[in-house]
Design an enzyme around this catalytic site. Structure first.
Site, PDB file in Angstrom:
ATOM      1  N   LEU A  11      -0.359 -22.165   6.799  1.00 32.04           N
ATOM      2  CA  LEU A  11      -1.743 -21.695   6.740  1.00 32.04           C
ATOM      3  C   LEU A  11      -2.657 -22.907   6.836  1.00 32.04           C
ATOM      4  O   LEU A  11      -2.629 -23.784   5.968  1.00 32.04           O
ATOM      5  CB  LEU A  11      -1.993 -20.939   5.438  1.00 32.04           C
ATOM      6  CG  LEU A  11      -1.223 -19.624   5.274  1.00 32.04           C
ATOM      7  CD1 LEU A  11      -1.510 -18.999   3.909  1.00 32.04           C
ATOM      8  CD2 LEU A  11      -1.589 -18.649   6.379  1.00 32.04           C
ATOM      9  N   SER A  13      -6.675 -24.523   7.690  1.00 30.36           N
ATOM     10  CA  SER A  13      -8.068 -24.150   7.468  1.00 30.36           C
ATOM     11  C   SER A  13      -9.039 -24.877   8.381  1.00 30.36           C
ATOM     12  O   SER A  13     -10.217 -24.520   8.429  1.00 30.36           O
ATOM     13  CB  SER A  13      -8.442 -24.466   6.020  1.00 30.36           C
ATOM     14  OG  SER A  13      -8.351 -25.868   5.796  1.00 30.36           O
ATOM     15  N   GLY A  14      -8.561 -25.904   9.063  1.00 25.79           N
ATOM     16  CA  GLY A  14      -9.465 -26.761   9.816  1.00 25.79           C
ATOM     17  C   GLY A  14      -9.826 -28.018   9.062  1.00 25.79           C
ATOM     18  O   GLY A  14     -10.450 -28.928   9.604  1.00 25.79           O
ATOM     19  N   ASP A  17      -6.659 -31.593   4.722  1.00 24.62           N
ATOM     20  CA  ASP A  17      -5.466 -31.401   3.900  1.00 24.62           C
ATOM     21  C   ASP A  17      -4.380 -30.620   4.637  1.00 24.62           C
ATOM     22  O   ASP A  17      -3.217 -31.037   4.679  1.00 24.62           O
ATOM     23  CB  ASP A  17      -5.832 -30.689   2.600  1.00 24.62           C
ATOM     24  CG  ASP A  17      -6.780 -31.500   1.742  1.00 24.62           C
ATOM     25  OD1 ASP A  17      -6.698 -32.745   1.782  1.00 24.62           O
ATOM     26  OD2 ASP A  17      -7.607 -30.900   1.029  1.00 24.62           O
ATOM     27  N   SER A  18      -4.746 -29.498   5.230  1.00 29.23           N
ATOM     28  CA  SER A  18      -3.733 -28.705   5.931  1.00 29.23           C
ATOM     29  C   SER A  18      -3.275 -29.393   7.211  1.00 29.23           C
ATOM     30  O   SER A  18      -2.132 -29.235   7.636  1.00 29.23           O
ATOM     31  CB  SER A  18      -4.262 -27.294   6.226  1.00 29.23           C
ATOM     32  OG  SER A  18      -5.462 -27.320   6.973  1.00 29.23           O
ATOM     33  N   ILE A  37      -6.341 -17.572   8.667  1.00 25.41           N
ATOM     34  CA  ILE A  37      -6.734 -16.248   8.183  1.00 25.41           C
ATOM     35  C   ILE A  37      -8.245 -16.125   8.255  1.00 25.41           C
ATOM     36  O   ILE A  37      -8.978 -16.859   7.585  1.00 25.41           O
ATOM     37  CB  ILE A  37      -6.261 -16.016   6.741  1.00 25.41           C
ATOM     38  CG1 ILE A  37      -4.742 -16.125   6.647  1.00 25.41           C
ATOM     39  CG2 ILE A  37      -6.716 -14.639   6.249  1.00 25.41           C
ATOM     40  CD1 ILE A  37      -4.209 -16.009   5.224  1.00 25.41           C
ATOM     41  N   CYS A 101      -8.079 -14.509  -4.087  1.00 26.98           N
ATOM     42  CA  CYS A 101      -7.786 -14.659  -2.659  1.00 26.98           C
ATOM     43  C   CYS A 101      -6.371 -15.187  -2.463  1.00 26.98           C
ATOM     44  O   CYS A 101      -5.625 -14.698  -1.609  1.00 26.98           O
ATOM     45  CB  CYS A 101      -8.800 -15.596  -2.007  1.00 26.98           C
ATOM     46  SG  CYS A 101      -8.502 -15.883  -0.244  1.00 26.98           S
ATOM     47  N   GLY A 124      -2.035 -26.481   2.361  1.00 25.26           N
ATOM     48  CA  GLY A 124      -2.498 -27.823   2.003  1.00 25.26           C
ATOM     49  C   GLY A 124      -2.999 -27.919   0.583  1.00 25.26           C
ATOM     50  O   GLY A 124      -3.791 -28.818   0.269  1.00 25.26           O
ATOM     51  N   CYS A 196     -14.638 -19.218  -1.172  1.00 25.21           N
ATOM     52  CA  CYS A 196     -14.080 -19.280   0.179  1.00 25.21           C
ATOM     53  C   CYS A 196     -14.747 -18.331   1.157  1.00 25.21           C
ATOM     54  O   CYS A 196     -14.869 -18.644   2.333  1.00 25.21           O
ATOM     55  CB  CYS A 196     -12.578 -19.013   0.128  1.00 25.21           C
ATOM     56  SG  CYS A 196     -12.100 -17.438  -0.618  1.00 25.21           S
TER      57      CYS A 196
END
Length: 367
Positions: A11, A13-14, A17-18, A37, A101, A124, A196
């Protein structure tokens, strides 16, 4: 992190960390499929500025030649997270939508529809997983300032067992350094802040859109003197200092009367009314095991560390179980500021290495 190659849903996020989590997993030879997502509603029921995020995620996928899908969980987010948040706020409580979430969306509906097809799901988050005596436990991140286990405090054991946190054993500074060394385009991108689903929308604007305004008095609790007016008690939370519009402060929200629409405040940084040492909990949830069952038979008190809000600080105290009525009480060794009903009190082992679970804070400062 396991060195045996696995098929992993990541997953992303942009954010940085991820993106670094992707690199870490590739370095260990895993087979990755990236997912974003999308949860923002197009009809005003929440606003998530996703276009820039998706563009960044697409770049990461292209750079590494990885499959990437944008999956939509709009309705599920509305029904299970936003409704919970608005319902709680309207009742005078302080919800934590990010906690719900994670439990309901990222590791709930996503896992049921996509994640279960993979050996693991990775994110992340600054957290770790630890196997002790054949059981998986949620461990805190190495970087205590960035630790995010408090946002994971309601996940189930089955969810935890399927998760990986590739950067949980790294400090944020190292994550940033790696991103710079790898020349990732989001190396200097700011961390996301706030709830979020809001994206760039102001929290009070979001609340006003859905709950409207209901003006009422702001009252000094010690004297009963009216100091000003608020737009609605749902714009304020216990322990809040900013945004009251009062002079001569600092003023802190210490109580709310939901029925009469009154917000009570007290002046001064050290006013006793904004502190407490006792947190009453309901809806207790243990991730891996009930810690009372792990102690000597009949024990109704255990030593813990805890958090009552997202913070780098772990507070020492005792968790007391009251018979069979389902109530638990934290007796804090230190004064606790801003004990807000509706928030989660997150329970840790005495060395703060493992997150055991959480309970919902109850209290009399919302009536």
């Amino acid at each position: 992190m396991s060195d045996a190659p696995m098929k992993i849903a990541v997953l992303i996020s942009g954010g940085v960390d991820s993106a670094v989590a992707v690199q870490q997993l590739l370095d260990h030879g895993h087979d990755l499929h990236l997912f974003y997502i999308r949860i923002g509603m197009d009809d005003g029921r929440g606003d998530c500025s996703a276009e820039e995020d998706i563009e960044m995620c697409s770049f990461i996928a292209r750079r590494y030649g990885l499959p990437f899908d944008v999956v939509s969980l709009h309705e599920e987010y509305w029904d299970n997270v936003m409704e919970y948040a608005l319902r709680s706020v309207k009742a005078g409580l302080t919800p934590n939508p990010d906690v719900m979430c994670n439990k309901m969306i990222k590791f709930g509906f996503f896992e049921e529809r996509w994640g279960h097809e993979f050996d693991k799901t990775a994110t992340g988050h600054y957290a770790t997983t630890r196997e002790i005596d054949g059981r998986v436990w949620l461990g805190t991140g190495v970087d205590r300032v960035k630790d995010q286990t408090d946002f994971l405090c309601r996940i189930t054991y089955d969810q935890l067992s399927h998760l990986m946190f590739p950067i949980g054993d790294m400090p944020k500074s190292e994550v940033r350094r790696l991103a710079v060394d790898l020349k990732l385009p989001n190396a200097f991108r700011r961390d996301s802040q706030g709830i979020c689903f809001l994206g760039k929308i102001d929290y009070n604007e979001f609340i006003a859109r859905h709950l409207g305004e209901r003006p009422g008095p702001i009252v000094e609790i010690e004297t009963g003197r009216k100091l000003g007016e608020h737009r609605g008690f749902w714009f304020h939370t216990i322990g809040q200092r900013k945004g009251l519009g009062l002079s001569g402060g600092p003023w802190f929200v210490v109580k709310k009367n939901v029925t009469d629409n009154v917000v009570y405040v007290s002046r001064g940084y050290d006013t006793a009314l904004q502190y407490g040492r006792t947190l009453h909990l309901d809806e207790m949830h243990w991730i891996t095991a009930d810690p009372f069952a792990e102690t000597a038979a009949g024990a109704d008190r255990i030593e813990i560390m805890f958090k009552n809000r997202h913070s780098p600080d772990f507070l020492p105290g005792s968790l007391v179980r009251h018979g069979s009525d389902g109530e638990f009480v934290i007796e804090s060794a230190e004064r606790v500021q801003g004990i807000a009903p509706g928030q989660f009190a997150v329970i840790y082992t005495p060395d703060a290495s493992l997150c055991l679970g959480s309970g919902v804070i109850t209290g009399r400062n919302v009536i």
